[in-house]
Write an enzyme that holds these catalytic residues in place. Sequence first.
Site, PDB file in Angstrom:
ATOM      1  N   LYS A 125    -108.588  36.597 113.310  1.00  0.00           N
ATOM      2  CA  LYS A 125    -107.754  36.776 111.953  1.00  0.00           C
ATOM      3  C   LYS A 125    -106.320  36.886 112.211  1.00  0.00           C
ATOM      4  O   LYS A 125    -105.868  37.159 113.336  1.00  0.00           O
ATOM      5  CB  LYS A 125    -108.555  38.311 111.547  1.00  0.00           C
ATOM      6  CG  LYS A 125    -108.130  38.619 109.995  1.00  0.00           C
ATOM      7  CD  LYS A 125    -109.281  38.513 109.280  1.00  0.00           C
ATOM      8  CE  LYS A 125    -109.346  38.402 107.776  1.00  0.00           C
ATOM      9  NZ  LYS A 125    -110.574  38.222 107.319  1.00  0.00           N
ATOM     10  N   ASP A 165    -107.729  35.256 102.653  1.00  0.00           N
ATOM     11  CA  ASP A 165    -108.207  36.597 102.656  1.00  0.00           C
ATOM     12  C   ASP A 165    -107.184  37.100 101.653  1.00  0.00           C
ATOM     13  O   ASP A 165    -106.455  36.523 100.681  1.00  0.00           O
ATOM     14  CB  ASP A 165    -107.725  37.122 104.099  1.00  0.00           C
ATOM     15  CG  ASP A 165    -108.688  38.403 104.186  1.00  0.00           C
ATOM     16  OD1 ASP A 165    -109.770  38.595 104.366  1.00  0.00           O
ATOM     17  OD2 ASP A 165    -107.885  39.676 103.898  1.00  0.00           O
ATOM     18  N   GLY A 236    -111.287  45.855  92.668  1.00  0.00           N
ATOM     19  CA  GLY A 236    -110.755  44.590  92.768  1.00  0.00           C
ATOM     20  C   GLY A 236    -110.515  43.571  91.757  1.00  0.00           C
ATOM     21  O   GLY A 236    -111.478  43.815  90.764  1.00  0.00           O
ATOM     22  N   PHE A 237    -109.930  42.574  91.569  1.00  0.00           N
ATOM     23  CA  PHE A 237    -109.837  41.571  90.603  1.00  0.00           C
ATOM     24  C   PHE A 237    -109.488  40.421  91.070  1.00  0.00           C
ATOM     25  O   PHE A 237    -109.416  39.396  90.365  1.00  0.00           O
ATOM     26  CB  PHE A 237    -109.018  42.205  89.645  1.00  0.00           C
ATOM     27  CG  PHE A 237    -107.371  42.103  89.798  1.00  0.00           C
ATOM     28  CD1 PHE A 237    -106.919  42.761  90.749  1.00  0.00           C
ATOM     29  CD2 PHE A 237    -106.673  40.861  89.435  1.00  0.00           C
ATOM     30  CE1 PHE A 237    -105.485  42.877  91.067  1.00  0.00           C
ATOM     31  CE2 PHE A 237    -105.416  40.878  89.964  1.00  0.00           C
ATOM     32  CZ  PHE A 237    -104.581  41.683  90.776  1.00  0.00           C
ATOM     33  N   GLY A 238    -109.745  40.281  92.367  1.00  0.00           N
ATOM     34  CA  GLY A 238    -109.119  38.953  92.999  1.00  0.00           C
ATOM     35  C   GLY A 238    -110.347  37.999  93.232  1.00  0.00           C
ATOM     36  O   GLY A 238    -111.578  37.861  92.674  1.00  0.00           O
ATOM     37  N   ASN A 239    -110.219  37.008  94.270  1.00  0.00           N
ATOM     38  CA  ASN A 239    -111.283  35.901  94.382  1.00  0.00           C
ATOM     39  C   ASN A 239    -112.759  36.459  94.517  1.00  0.00           C
ATOM     40  O   ASN A 239    -113.467  35.972  93.982  1.00  0.00           O
ATOM     41  CB  ASN A 239    -110.850  35.040  95.656  1.00  0.00           C
ATOM     42  CG  ASN A 239    -111.683  34.081  95.962  1.00  0.00           C
ATOM     43  OD1 ASN A 239    -112.787  34.397  97.064  1.00  0.00           O
ATOM     44  ND2 ASN A 239    -112.088  33.026  95.725  1.00  0.00           N
ATOM     45  N   VAL A 240    -112.735  37.331  95.680  1.00  0.00           N
ATOM     46  CA  VAL A 240    -113.951  37.894  95.727  1.00  0.00           C
ATOM     47  C   VAL A 240    -114.791  38.780  94.724  1.00  0.00           C
ATOM     48  O   VAL A 240    -115.843  38.283  94.103  1.00  0.00           O
ATOM     49  CB  VAL A 240    -113.718  39.022  96.848  1.00  0.00           C
ATOM     50  CG1 VAL A 240    -115.329  39.480  97.303  1.00  0.00           C
ATOM     51  CG2 VAL A 240    -113.410  38.228  98.217  1.00  0.00           C
ATOM     52  N   ALA A 241    -113.855  39.693  93.641  1.00  0.00           N
ATOM     53  CA  ALA A 241    -114.383  40.348  92.702  1.00  0.00           C
ATOM     54  C   ALA A 241    -114.976  39.036  91.802  1.00  0.00           C
ATOM     55  O   ALA A 241    -115.953  39.293  90.757  1.00  0.00           O
ATOM     56  CB  ALA A 241    -113.365  41.173  92.084  1.00  0.00           C
ATOM     57  N   TRP A 242    -113.929  38.282  91.332  1.00  0.00           N
ATOM     58  CA  TRP A 242    -114.393  37.199  90.452  1.00  0.00           C
ATOM     59  C   TRP A 242    -115.556  36.475  90.493  1.00  0.00           C
ATOM     60  O   TRP A 242    -116.404  36.418  89.773  1.00  0.00           O
ATOM     61  CB  TRP A 242    -113.135  35.974  90.609  1.00  0.00           C
ATOM     62  CG  TRP A 242    -113.397  34.925  89.692  1.00  0.00           C
ATOM     63  CD1 TRP A 242    -113.071  34.520  88.407  1.00  0.00           C
ATOM     64  CD2 TRP A 242    -113.622  33.536  90.345  1.00  0.00           C
ATOM     65  NE1 TRP A 242    -113.279  33.206  88.095  1.00  0.00           N
ATOM     66  CE2 TRP A 242    -113.542  32.605  89.231  1.00  0.00           C
ATOM     67  CE3 TRP A 242    -113.884  33.223  91.818  1.00  0.00           C
ATOM     68  CZ2 TRP A 242    -113.682  31.142  89.617  1.00  0.00           C
ATOM     69  CZ3 TRP A 242    -114.065  31.917  92.022  1.00  0.00           C
ATOM     70  CH2 TRP A 242    -114.005  30.691  90.987  1.00  0.00           C
TER      71      TRP A 242
HETATM   72  O1  2IT Z   1    -113.029  38.416 105.433  1.00  0.00           O
HETATM   73  C1  2IT Z   1    -113.399  36.958 105.367  1.00  0.00           C
HETATM   74  O2  2IT Z   1    -114.655  36.646 105.834  1.00  0.00           O
HETATM   75  C2  2IT Z   1    -112.450  35.995 104.950  1.00  0.00           C
HETATM   76  N1  2IT Z   1    -111.505  36.566 104.750  1.00  0.00           N
HETATM   77  C3  2IT Z   1    -112.882  34.538 105.259  1.00  0.00           C
HETATM   78  C4  2IT Z   1    -112.757  33.701 106.298  1.00  0.00           C
HETATM   79  C5  2IT Z   1    -112.824  32.364 106.304  1.00  0.00           C
HETATM   80  O3  2IT Z   1    -112.531  31.961 107.399  1.00  0.00           O
HETATM   81  O4  2IT Z   1    -113.202  31.747 105.294  1.00  0.00           O
END
Ligand code: 2IT
Length: 445
Positions: A125, A165, A236-242
């Site tokens: 990370k 992320d 949330g409202f970003g990529n994951v929430a979307w």
């Molecule tokens: O928390 C995660 O799994 C990510 N931010 C995605 C990591 C990735 O390498 O796609």
Amino acid sequence: MYELEPFMAELERKNPAQPEFIQAAREVLESVIDVVNDNPVYEKNRILERITEPDRTFLFRVDWEDDQGNIQVNRGYRVQFNNALGPYKGGLRFHSSVTLGGLKFLGFEQMFKNSLTTLPMGGGKGGSDFNPRGKSDSEILRFCRSFMTELQKYIGPDTDVPAGDIGVGAREIGFLYGQYKRIQGENTGVLTGKGRNFGGSLIRPEATGFGTMYFADEMLKAHNDTIKGKTISISGFGNVAWGAVMKASQLGAKVVTISGPDGYIYDENGIGTQEKWDFMTYLRASNNDIVEPYAKKFGAKFIAGKKPWEVSVDMAFPCAIQNELSLEDAKTLVANGVRYIVETSNMGCQAEAVTYFQERKIPFGPGKAANAGGVAVSGLEMSQNAMHLSWTAEEVDQRLHDIMINIHTSCVSEGTEENGYINYVKGANIAGFKKIADAMVQMGY
Ligand code: 2IT
């Protein structure tokens, strides 16, 4: 024999002021300690000591120029946690809260998550305390260039493959990849989440959100239930929430909340149209970090300064950031009749909240299982890059779906308790841990 408390005391002594890393490590060690003590080969190989220490950590200064011509100084990091299963793999987070301890927690979680996907990826990370809020596109470009000028020394398509992320989406990955290519002069799969025209995979933007709904769908099936008709709260409202909002709607559920640092939206009609999903993308791209404009545009309610956990729903999906759901929030959700919790942010729930749900036998899917779809499709992007070809959306989506079903099966087989309760936390931790530990044993120290 390992004993949990003395081990944790030593880990805390060695890692002072890293409470999130300690929280993440404690959760995993609580789950796996019996497995470790039943297999003396793990202790002989000092697996717990080795798995809680990153292979290496890079910390560097990032200088960049703002639009007024002032020089700004941030910190950049890359934590290469463990590469027993494959190249270090994990996202980059740009957020004002980023610290070394925070990234160590994320790298630690990533290692087990990546193991669960069954794809050949180790854990890492990185990121920066750079805050994208209020920055212009050119400031973001200059920051990304400067950040990558240093980071490129430590990464490579077969050694360490970063991705996005929080605060790092397609725009930032494009800028970062551009700089990598400028310096190294090569087109490789060194980053995932790339744009479609230069090696990115179809479905990668949707993958984390789609994956968590596929996982949730399996959880419900395992409880003779169905996601169709369920009312859902999402933070949330970003990529994951979307991605999660879109897939929930496609599966026949109704999502009634999203949230930002400014408060949450309650949309009683459901966030179920393309126009609403596109508006979420627009909010993210505007760099303001607020959701309030959604309420004005779609005639929904905006509740300032609050989290969505006070809304009565069947299922709750934290999709924002670590520790966003407290014990108090857990009590409110349970009092209002919540039936399933699917943690989608990394360590989105505080430890006391998780315990509260588990004691009440409420199925709780942990982030490292539920959100693994994002990194899984990153792994598939690496495969496609290595083969110099790209799969159709249907093919990637099918593979993602299969991977999420398999992760659910692993959780059930390692986590089912004698009373029949599926302890998904324990199941995910044991299944993820065993593969890494066995690989480390087999490769020697
Ligand atoms: O928390 C995660 O799994 C990510 N931010 C995605 C990591 C990735 O390498 O796609």
